[in-house]
Design a protein around this motif. Structure first.
Motif, PDB file in Angstrom:
ATOM      1  N   GLU A   1       0.828  -1.205   0.000  1.00  0.00           N
ATOM      2  CA  GLU A   1       0.000   0.000   0.000  1.00  0.00           C
ATOM      3  C   GLU A   1       0.860   1.251   0.000  1.00  0.00           C
ATOM      4  N   ASP A   2       1.945   1.183   0.777  1.00  0.00           N
ATOM      5  CA  ASP A   2       2.768   2.370   0.885  1.00  0.00           C
ATOM      6  C   ASP A   2       3.444   2.701  -0.438  1.00  0.00           C
ATOM      7  N   VAL A   3       3.971   1.671  -1.086  1.00  0.00           N
ATOM      8  CA  VAL A   3       4.680   1.921  -2.338  1.00  0.00           C
ATOM      9  C   VAL A   3       3.701   2.402  -3.419  1.00  0.00           C
ATOM     10  N   SER A   4       2.442   1.976  -3.305  1.00  0.00           N
ATOM     11  CA  SER A   4       1.476   2.381  -4.334  1.00  0.00           C
ATOM     12  C   SER A   4       0.919   3.788  -4.093  1.00  0.00           C
ATOM     13  N   PHE A   5       1.245   4.374  -2.951  1.00  0.00           N
ATOM     14  CA  PHE A   5       0.696   5.688  -2.616  1.00  0.00           C
ATOM     15  C   PHE A   5       1.005   6.745  -3.691  1.00  0.00           C
ATOM     16  N   GLY A   6       2.271   6.813  -4.081  1.00  0.00           N
ATOM     17  CA  GLY A   6       2.676   7.798  -5.094  1.00  0.00           C
ATOM     18  C   GLY A   6       2.010   7.563  -6.442  1.00  0.00           C
ATOM     19  N   PRO A   7       2.166   6.335  -6.996  1.00  0.00           N
ATOM     20  CA  PRO A   7       1.539   6.068  -8.301  1.00  0.00           C
ATOM     21  C   PRO A   7       0.029   6.319  -8.308  1.00  0.00           C
ATOM     22  N   ILE A   8      -0.662   6.008  -7.217  1.00  0.00           N
ATOM     23  CA  ILE A   8      -2.112   6.274  -7.171  1.00  0.00           C
ATOM     24  C   ILE A   8      -2.354   7.779  -7.233  1.00  0.00           C
ATOM     25  N   ASN A   9      -1.497   8.534  -6.523  1.00  0.00           N
ATOM     26  CA  ASN A   9      -1.637   9.990  -6.566  1.00  0.00           C
ATOM     27  C   ASN A   9      -1.366  10.545  -7.971  1.00  0.00           C
ATOM     28  N   MET A  10      -0.628   9.770  -8.771  1.00  0.00           N
ATOM     29  CA  MET A  10      -0.353  10.218 -10.138  1.00  0.00           C
ATOM     30  C   MET A  10      -1.491   9.843 -11.075  1.00  0.00           C
ATOM     31  N   ASN A  11      -2.547   9.265 -10.504  1.00  0.00           N
ATOM     32  CA  ASN A  11      -3.724   8.880 -11.292  1.00  0.00           C
ATOM     33  C   ASN A  11      -3.414   7.868 -12.386  1.00  0.00           C
ATOM     34  N   LEU A  12      -2.522   6.935 -12.097  1.00  0.00           N
ATOM     35  CA  LEU A  12      -2.208   5.896 -13.077  1.00  0.00           C
ATOM     36  C   LEU A  12      -3.275   4.812 -13.002  1.00  0.00           C
ATOM     37  N   SER A  13      -3.356   4.000 -14.068  1.00  0.00           N
ATOM     38  CA  SER A  13      -4.354   2.933 -14.066  1.00  0.00           C
ATOM     39  C   SER A  13      -3.931   1.864 -13.058  1.00  0.00           C
ATOM     40  N   ALA A  14      -4.912   1.078 -12.596  1.00  0.00           N
ATOM     41  CA  ALA A  14      -4.649   0.062 -11.578  1.00  0.00           C
ATOM     42  C   ALA A  14      -3.548  -0.892 -12.055  1.00  0.00           C
ATOM     43  N   GLU A  15      -3.597  -1.222 -13.336  1.00  0.00           N
ATOM     44  CA  GLU A  15      -2.609  -2.147 -13.909  1.00  0.00           C
ATOM     45  C   GLU A  15      -1.208  -1.542 -13.848  1.00  0.00           C
ATOM     46  N   GLU A  16      -1.130  -0.277 -14.230  1.00  0.00           N
ATOM     47  CA  GLU A  16       0.150   0.430 -14.242  1.00  0.00           C
ATOM     48  C   GLU A  16       0.698   0.558 -12.814  1.00  0.00           C
ATOM     49  N   VAL A  17      -0.202   0.858 -11.866  1.00  0.00           N
ATOM     50  CA  VAL A  17       0.221   0.975 -10.465  1.00  0.00           C
ATOM     51  C   VAL A  17       0.848  -0.346 -10.018  1.00  0.00           C
ATOM     52  N   ARG A  18       0.170  -1.442 -10.375  1.00  0.00           N
ATOM     53  CA  ARG A  18       0.637  -2.759  -9.947  1.00  0.00           C
ATOM     54  C   ARG A  18       2.033  -3.060 -10.528  1.00  0.00           C
ATOM     55  N   THR A  19       2.192  -2.800 -11.810  1.00  0.00           N
ATOM     56  CA  THR A  19       3.489  -3.059 -12.441  1.00  0.00           C
ATOM     57  C   THR A  19       4.581  -2.231 -11.782  1.00  0.00           C
ATOM     58  N   ARG A  20       4.284  -0.964 -11.561  1.00  0.00           N
ATOM     59  CA  ARG A  20       5.306  -0.080 -11.003  1.00  0.00           C
ATOM     60  C   ARG A  20       5.687  -0.484  -9.587  1.00  0.00           C
ATOM     61  N   VAL A  21       4.676  -0.848  -8.789  1.00  0.00           N
ATOM     62  CA  VAL A  21       4.963  -1.242  -7.403  1.00  0.00           C
ATOM     63  C   VAL A  21       5.834  -2.498  -7.419  1.00  0.00           C
ATOM     64  N   GLU A  22       5.477  -3.438  -8.293  1.00  0.00           N
ATOM     65  CA  GLU A  22       6.256  -4.679  -8.373  1.00  0.00           C
ATOM     66  C   GLU A  22       7.702  -4.384  -8.755  1.00  0.00           C
ATOM     67  N   GLN A  23       7.863  -3.546  -9.780  1.00  0.00           N
ATOM     68  CA  GLN A  23       9.224  -3.218 -10.231  1.00  0.00           C
ATOM     69  C   GLN A  23      10.019  -2.524  -9.135  1.00  0.00           C
ATOM     70  N   ALA A  24       9.366  -1.579  -8.463  1.00  0.00           N
ATOM     71  CA  ALA A  24      10.060  -0.808  -7.431  1.00  0.00           C
ATOM     72  C   ALA A  24      10.482  -1.722  -6.283  1.00  0.00           C
ATOM     73  N   LEU A  25       9.582  -2.632  -5.889  1.00  0.00           N
ATOM     74  CA  LEU A  25       9.914  -3.530  -4.787  1.00  0.00           C
ATOM     75  C   LEU A  25      11.038  -4.479  -5.193  1.00  0.00           C
ATOM     76  N   ARG A  26      11.034  -4.874  -6.460  1.00  0.00           N
ATOM     77  CA  ARG A  26      12.098  -5.755  -6.936  1.00  0.00           C
ATOM     78  C   ARG A  26      13.435  -5.005  -6.905  1.00  0.00           C
ATOM     79  N   ALA A  27      13.403  -3.746  -7.308  1.00  0.00           N
ATOM     80  CA  ALA A  27      14.643  -2.963  -7.364  1.00  0.00           C
ATOM     81  C   ALA A  27      15.298  -2.830  -5.987  1.00  0.00           C
ATOM     82  N   VAL A  28      14.500  -2.836  -4.922  1.00  0.00           N
ATOM     83  CA  VAL A  28      15.093  -2.706  -3.583  1.00  0.00           C
ATOM     84  C   VAL A  28      15.072  -4.049  -2.844  1.00  0.00           C
ATOM     85  N   GLN A  29      14.763  -5.098  -3.585  1.00  0.00           N
ATOM     86  CA  GLN A  29      14.726  -6.466  -3.046  1.00  0.00           C
ATOM     87  C   GLN A  29      13.809  -6.603  -1.841  1.00  0.00           C
TER      88      GLN A  29
END
Lengths: 279, 267
Positions: free
Chosen positions: A99-127
């Motif tokens: 939820e925390d990582v998705s806070f920013g992307p949701i505020n950017m009004n991205l689609s649910a799918e895009e939010v999910r991809t971005r959160v996954e990528q970001a979490l992967r980048a920081v392991q």
């Protein structure tokens, strides 16, 4: 390469009358690794809040990617400049990592799918992908720090600004963070850190900005950290490597080595030289 | 605290899978309805129903009992006082000085009813939190259009209570490290002063932290989103569960209003 951040004659005064910035100017190139150094109260944190549009210039200009930051552009700039606060408990406020990582992307009004991809990528980048359902209070300090960075990465900024990134981290946590920063640098993200840690600055940065009393004292490469006058004026100290070689004037080194690798090189050369003389 | 909100019982029972919104509405209505019951038999039925539902979700009666113990320090005092405070037929009495104090039959009855109502309420909320979990519950609140500020208030409290406890612990430790002794009476002036200051500092620090959290939220574009989350109507099976829970409470209520006939039936 063009300047991605330009600050011109920036002034800022807090409501209690404290003058935090008094005519600060600096410029940062795209893709560089910049360390902003300076004593407590130099205005580092205030400057960082300006880079992300949280504070708007009272006087002077801040330009990010060539656009001036005003009330009109402050929303835009938040997706371009990611700000990582010193204490991850201030930043990671949601009840789960995801939820925390998705806070920013949701505020950017991205689609649910895009939010999910971005959160996954970001979490992967920081392991941290395996901790995605955990509550922040179940994480270690270093893990929370990584979640804070993921929260910013998920907004895919071109610049990431970190306030005292290594504070309170254990050695492993520092190594992990450094690896993340290096990976971000490889992706050509501009990274700016504000720190007191001269060793980190000497080892990691390719550009150093030294601040004092709300102004820029000096801008340049890491050789600034070996400049005695400057170091004294800015209430800093020499990096350990510099300090060691300063006490060995008989080596006649100019410039002095600043990083561990440079030091090792110099020592190895000296050893080789000495063994030749021995023969 | 963590325990209070984390899901418990079978991980994936039918009740766990019911839409959080349906569960929230039906169980809260159940609580409201059952709290108006005045007969102890009906109240016992209500509580037993919840325990049976709990059993279906893998929650033991002991689990419910433990939750009841948590709340007892608050409600317990009132329950303990009621038998003495309500006038009526005196069952036993004694004197304090010249003042007679008696336990009345009506008082005991009222205390019993109050206890049973409390038990129903605690059991119902235990069932809700244990089968929904904190996040599910908060999502349900949001989707049920509970004002966002209330939901955020709960979320922030849960998120930061640990940070605050940790901060208090560190501050206490720092005071103890300089020979401050805890455990003295609050009437001791220095103890009072020190703890008072600690509390004050805690408030100030929380205020400052609040400010920093807000800045961090702004930095990630707070207030920018237009919520477009699509609401999906809960599946019929889930609605069935909710309706079942509600019907049971309604039945108890109606049977009780229906008069003494069913009570005599039971006798």
């Amino acid at each position: 390469m063009a300047n991605i951040i330009e600050v011109e004659d920036l002034h800022f005064r807090y409501r209690d009358g404290t003058e935090a910035l008094r005519g600060l100017s600096l410029s940062i190139r795209k893709g560089s690794r910049v360390a902003i150094l300076g004593p407590n109260g130099a205005g580092k944190s205030t400057l960082l809040l300006h880079l992300n549009g949280i504070y708007l210039p009272a006087r002077g200009k801040v330009r990010i990617l060539g656009r001036e930051i005003t009330a009109k552009t402050e929303r835009w700039v938040k997706s371009k400049v990611g700000l990582v606060f010193q204490d991850p408990d201030d930043q990671v406020f949601s009840s789960s990592v995801w939820e925390d990582v998705s806070f920013g992307p949701i505020n950017m009004n991205l689609s649910a799918e895009e939010v999910r991809t971005r959160v996954e990528q970001a979490l992967r980048a920081v392991q941290m992908e395996e901790h995605k359902n955990k509550a922040p209070y179940h994480l270690s300090y270093g893990q929370k720090k990584r979640v804070a960075i993921a929260g910013v990465l998920a907004m895919e900024p071109e610049i990431i600004v970190l306030d005292e990134p290594m504070g309170y981290l254990d050695p492993r946590g520092k190594d992990n963070l450094l690896a993340i920063l290096n990976e971000l640098h490889r992706r050509e993200i501009t990274i700016v850190i504000a720190t007191h840690d001269v060793d980190l600055a000497a080892e990691w940065a390719d550009r150093v900005i030294i601040m004092k009393n709300g102004r820029t004292l000096a801008e340049g490469d890491t050789s600034l950290l070996a400049d005695e006058e400057l170091v004294r004026a800015a209430d800093l100290r020499f990096p350990v490597v510099v300090e060691i070689f300063r006490r060995l004037p008989e080596l006649n080194l100019n410039p002095l080595p600043k990083t561990i690798s440079e030091a090792v090189e110099v020592i190895r050369a000296e050893l080789k030289h000495a063994s030749w003389e021995h023969f | 605290m963590d325990h209070l909100f984390s899901p418990a019982g079978l991980a994936n029972s039918a009740l766990h899978r019911v839409d959080p919104r349906v569960k929230t509405v039906s169980i809260l209505c159940f609580t409201a309805l059952v709290s108006t019951l005045t007969s102890w038999t009906a109240l016992l039925f209500g509580a037993s129903f919840l325990v049976v539902l709990g059993a279906l979700a893998g929650l033991t009666p002991l689990y419910f009992g433990r939750r009841l113990l948590w709340i007892l320090p608050f409600g317990g005092v009132l329950i303990a006082v009621l038998p003495f405070a309500v006038p009526g037929e005196i069952l036993a009495g004694f004197k304090i000085g010249t003042h007679p104090i008696g336990v009345s039959k009506e008082g005991i009855m009222q205390a019993l009813i109050l206890f049973l109502r409390m038990m129903n309420a605690v059991f119902a909320l235990t069932l809700l939190t244990a089968t929904t979990g904190f996040r599910g519950l908060m999502r349900a609140f949001r989707e049920l259009r509970v004002p966002l500020v209330f939901v955020q208030l709960i979320e922030f409290t849960v998120r930061y209570i640990f940070v605050l406890i940790e901060e208090t612990r560190r501050m206490m430790l720092a005071r103890r490290a300089r020979a401050f002794r805890t455990g003295k009476s609050l009437l001791d002036k220095r103890t009072f002063l020190t703890l008072g200051q600690l509390l004050g500092v805690l408030f100030l620090r929380s205020g400052e932290r609040g400010e920093r959290i807000y800045l961090a939220m702004l930095a990630r574009g707070l207030g920018n989103q237009s919520i477009k989350r699509e609401l999906v109507w809960p599946p019929t099976r889930d609605l069935g569960w909710g309706l079942g829970i509600l019907t049971f409470a309604l039945a108890l209520r109606m049977l009780e209003t229906g008069g003494s006939s069913w009570q005599t039936l039971l006798k």
